[in-house]
Enzyme design. Structure first.
Site, PDB file in Angstrom:
ATOM      1  N   CYS A 135       0.823  -1.210   0.000  1.00 13.41           N
ATOM      2  CA  CYS A 135       0.000   0.000   0.000  1.00 13.41           C
ATOM      3  C   CYS A 135       0.854   1.257   0.000  1.00 13.41           C
ATOM      4  O   CYS A 135       0.431   2.302  -0.488  1.00 13.41           O
ATOM      5  CB  CYS A 135      -0.919   0.001   1.217  1.00 13.41           C
ATOM      6  SG  CYS A 135      -2.026  -1.411   1.264  1.00 13.41           S
ATOM      7  N   GLU A 238      -4.119   2.612  -9.224  1.00 14.00           N
ATOM      8  CA  GLU A 238      -3.106   1.939  -8.427  1.00 14.00           C
ATOM      9  C   GLU A 238      -2.797   0.595  -9.086  1.00 14.00           C
ATOM     10  O   GLU A 238      -3.652  -0.288  -9.153  1.00 14.00           O
ATOM     11  CB  GLU A 238      -3.598   1.714  -6.992  1.00 14.00           C
ATOM     12  CG  GLU A 238      -2.528   1.088  -6.109  1.00 14.00           C
ATOM     13  CD  GLU A 238      -3.008   0.801  -4.705  1.00 14.00           C
ATOM     14  OE1 GLU A 238      -2.161   0.769  -3.796  1.00 14.00           O
ATOM     15  OE2 GLU A 238      -4.225   0.599  -4.509  1.00 14.00           O
TER      16      GLU A 238
END
Length: 244
Positions: A135, A238
């Site tokens: 992340c 992402e």
């Protein structure tokens, strides 16, 4: 090694919750259950009282039960944006405090007076470590000025090409391993395809990597794009893979 941080997010969440005197339930991804159990064992060895931390490996039905449980007063989540929105909405509707982090693009700005060797080393570790499935991975480098960009690319390419990809069982000389699933590999390679189609410059290409003895593995080689614009899919999405 500096390339692997599978426990980063659980430790980040556990430290604050436990230090503030809370009991806590840790629900890891069902795809990576082992690290959370190892952390719980370490905390047992450190004399954390039984029941203060509990680890539950479960599916959505059990997660919904946690979100609806009146005893649980706060929820924290890190993962994809759709799931973050779902958990935030359900937890909030039940009067719980909710802290939810969805998909993101983490940027590193490189100034003209930066030490380019150190910047390149940091970028390779931050973007490619754990196959980019972190992340907190740095997925976008923003050099200030064309000369800075050229100097950075010059130092990045040999470092990236020197990375060794393979199964983690192969030993300490492997820098990162496979992606988590076949679908993850297809998604990352599809986004690389998109970057090429939308006009970004593909400096190193990670698609189509096949390792002897592991031909069916979910490996993606380190990938570097240049000349990326904010409207491209590889910038707005992402990627969650070894793509910088």
């Amino acid at each position: 090694t500096p390339f692997n941080f599978p426990a980063m997010i659980p430790l980040w969440k556990m430290a604050g919750a436990l230090a503030c005197g809370n009991a806590m339930i840790l629900k890891p991804s069902e795809r990576v259950p082992t690290t959370a159990l190892m952390l719980a064992e370490l905390l047992q060895e450190a004399w954390l009282p039984d029941g203060v931390l509990q680890v539950i490996n479960c599916d959505k039905e059990s997660v919904d039960a946690l979100l609806d449980n009146e005893t649980i007063q706060a929820v924290a989540f890190v993962g994809s944006t759709p799931i973050a929105q779902y958990i935030y909405a359900r937890a909030s509707a039940n009067g719980k405090r909710a802290q939810c982090f969805g998909g993101a693009k983490n940027h590193m700005i490189i100034m003209p007076d930066a030490d380019m060797d150190k910047a390149a080393a940091a970028l390779v570790g931050a973007s490619m470590g754990a196959a980019g499935e972190r992340c907190m991975a740095i997925s976008v480098a923003v050099p200030v000025g064309d000369e800075t960009a050229d100097a950075l690319i010059e130092r990045l390419v040999p470092r990236i090409e020197a990375l060794k990809v393979g199964p983690y069982t192969a030993g300490d000389d492997v820098d990162y391993g496979p992606l988590i699933t076949s679908a993850a590999k297809d998604r990352v390679e599809g986004l690389i395809d998109s970057g090429v189609a939308q006009g970004a410059t593909l400096v190193t290409d990670g698609r189509g990597l096949s390792l002897q003895g592991y031909e069916n593995g979910y490996f993606v080689a380190p990938t570097l794009f240049d000349n990326v614009t904010p409207d491209m899919d590889i910038y707005t999405t992402e990627i969650f893979g070894p793509v910088l």
